[in-house]
Scaffold this motif. Structure first.
Motif, PDB file in Angstrom:
ATOM      1  N   ILE A  40      45.611  58.234  23.649  1.00 48.86           N
ATOM      2  CA  ILE A  40      45.304  58.719  22.311  1.00 48.86           C
ATOM      3  C   ILE A  40      44.331  59.876  22.457  1.00 48.86           C
ATOM      4  N   VAL A  41      44.729  61.043  22.014  1.00 43.32           N
ATOM      5  CA  VAL A  41      43.884  62.228  22.123  1.00 43.32           C
ATOM      6  C   VAL A  41      43.083  62.356  20.834  1.00 43.32           C
ATOM      7  N   GLY A  42      41.775  62.110  20.931  1.00 39.89           N
ATOM      8  CA  GLY A  42      40.901  62.170  19.772  1.00 39.89           C
ATOM      9  C   GLY A  42      40.348  60.812  19.423  1.00 39.89           C
ATOM     10  N   GLY A  43      39.020  60.729  19.255  1.00 44.04           N
ATOM     11  CA  GLY A  43      38.374  59.463  18.969  1.00 44.04           C
ATOM     12  C   GLY A  43      37.703  59.418  17.619  1.00 44.04           C
ATOM     13  N   GLY A  44      38.224  60.193  16.658  1.00 47.87           N
ATOM     14  CA  GLY A  44      37.721  60.102  15.297  1.00 47.87           C
ATOM     15  C   GLY A  44      38.446  59.015  14.532  1.00 47.87           C
ATOM     16  N   GLN A  45      38.478  59.141  13.201  1.00 45.55           N
ATOM     17  CA  GLN A  45      39.076  58.089  12.387  1.00 45.55           C
ATOM     18  C   GLN A  45      40.547  57.882  12.722  1.00 45.55           C
ATOM     19  N   ILE A  63      49.636  59.759  21.645  1.00 45.03           N
ATOM     20  CA  ILE A  63      49.331  59.845  20.218  1.00 45.03           C
ATOM     21  C   ILE A  63      48.343  60.994  20.046  1.00 45.03           C
ATOM     22  N   ALA A  64      48.812  62.093  19.482  1.00 48.89           N
ATOM     23  CA  ALA A  64      47.978  63.282  19.278  1.00 48.89           C
ATOM     24  C   ALA A  64      47.213  63.098  17.970  1.00 48.89           C
ATOM     25  N   ALA A  65      45.951  62.702  18.084  1.00 50.22           N
ATOM     26  CA  ALA A  65      45.118  62.408  16.915  1.00 50.22           C
ATOM     27  C   ALA A  65      43.843  63.241  16.953  1.00 50.22           C
ATOM     28  N   SER A  66      43.965  64.479  17.399  1.00 48.42           N
ATOM     29  CA  SER A  66      42.798  65.326  17.640  1.00 48.42           C
ATOM     30  C   SER A  66      42.320  66.070  16.417  1.00 48.42           C
TER      31      SER A  66
END
Length: 368
Positions: A10-15, A129-132
């Motif tokens: 998962i790329v990105g550790g925000g919401q 999962i691109a969640a950046s």
């Protein structure tokens, strides 16, 4: 070299990334969250100091953990949201690596992907999962004369508080919530004009004594697809309890049609008149921060090619936290959990069902 169950990266550790991690765990996958920042709170600490959510606390939580700590009808502050995400991250049994900026995602021989970080790590995975998000990629339109204008030009992503603008002539460009909120905050300190391409539309914050988000939930409007929303709301709409509209009608905030060019000391308005100004703040939105996917060929002019968050170009690639990804609330705290369940189901299921899940879970090297 170490060996591990092959993770879903998962790329990105925000919401969005945290919601994705929880959804992945719920179907038996092993997520590894790669967050470029120093803690898993996404972009929240970087927003302007006075920012509050536009939805009450009772409607602003991620799956599995209510937004606690006070009146559920309050509008949480920037710092409250960051603290909430810290607590949420602490309750997820997922590997979260901070200071891990993804540099590139490459195809892996035989299928899947190799994720490369700036720190030199290489992680093999069958699912991304691109969640950046987009906060680190603010959009500022290119206008004639910009290079000759000596005043301050910045995006509101870099605005913090009004005091540095005291006594100045400031333009705020944009017709959305952030533009109006920042302009209103600046008005007691500076001479402020809102520059927009169309008249500002307002939505009432409260209807029949209830916050708008109550009605969005009970009517199902939160789930309306983008095509329907575009017919209902033609332009950006500002949530307002009355103060912003009154500020414009009273003259506290001026509004003019968007200027066409910069000059050596200001701007030229659409009617051809010139005005000297000291600073221009653009509240013109953001673009997805997905450059690390460029080597795959998954993007079209920087934008992801997808349907409802599922890549149309690459198997095992999904997106999360995109504006209007599936609904009005897709990139919000209250809506991203629904989208997380959707894209994780697509990632772990699909046509091959259980065999796809076994592929994502098989043993494979993680190189460091």
């Amino acid at each position: 070299m170490t060996t591990s169950l092959e993770p879903v990266v998962i790329v990105g550790g925000g919401q969005s990334g945290l919601a994705a991690a929880r959804a992945a765990l719920s179907v038996g996958l092993r997520p590894v969250v790669l967050e470029a920042g120093v803690e898993p709170v996404g972009s929240w600490p970087g927003y302007y100091d006075s920012l509050t959510l536009f939805s009450p606390a009772r409607y602003s939580s991620l799956p599995g953990m209510a937004f606690d700590g006070g009146d559920p009808d309050r509008y949480p502050t920037r710092d409250e949201v960051a603290a909430y995400l810290r607590r949420y991250a602490g309750r997820i049994d997922a590997e979260i690596r901070t200071g891990a900026r993804v540099a590139a995602v490459l195809p892996r021989p035989g299928g899947g992907y190799l994720v490369h970080t700036d720190g030199g790590d290489e992680i093999a995975t069958a699912g991304i999962i691109a969640a950046s998000g987009s906060f680190s990629n603010p959009y500022v339109p290119v206008l004639p004369g910009r290079d000759a204008y000596p005043g301050e030009v910045r995006h509101v992503a870099h605005y913090r508080r009004p005091e540095p603008y005291a006594g100045k002539r400031v333009l705020v460009v944009g017709a959305g919530n952030s533009a109006v909120q920042v302009a209103y905050e600046l008005a007691p300190h500076a001479t402020v004009t809102l520059a927009t391409r169309a008249p500002i539309q307002f939505l009432p914050q409260r209807i029949r004594g209830r916050d708008l988000h109550h009605w969005l939930r009970v009517t199902g409007a939160d789930l309306l697809p983008r095509a329907v929303l575009n017919r209902l709301v033609r332009h950006a709409a500002v949530l307002d309890a009355g103060v912003y509209r009154d500020a414009i009608t009273s003259g506290l905030l001026a509004r003019r049609e968007m200027f066409t060019a910069f000059t050596t000391d200001g701007v030229i308005w659409a009617d051809g008149t010139h005005e000297a100004v000291d600073a221009v703040l653009f509240a013109t939105g953001y673009r997805p921060n997905l450059d690390y996917l460029a080597p795959l060929g998954a993007l079209d002019d920087g934008m992801p090619r997808h349907v409802a968050g599922v890549s149309t170009t690459h198997r095992g690639l999904v997106y999360l936290g995109l504006e209007f990804q599936r609904s009005f609330s897709s990139n919000t705290l209250r809506g991203v959990g629904r989208d997380a369940s959707h894209v994780v189901a697509a990632l772990s299921g699909g046509e091959s069902g259980g065999s796809r899940r076994r592929q994502l879970m098989r043993r494979s090297p993680v190189r460091r």
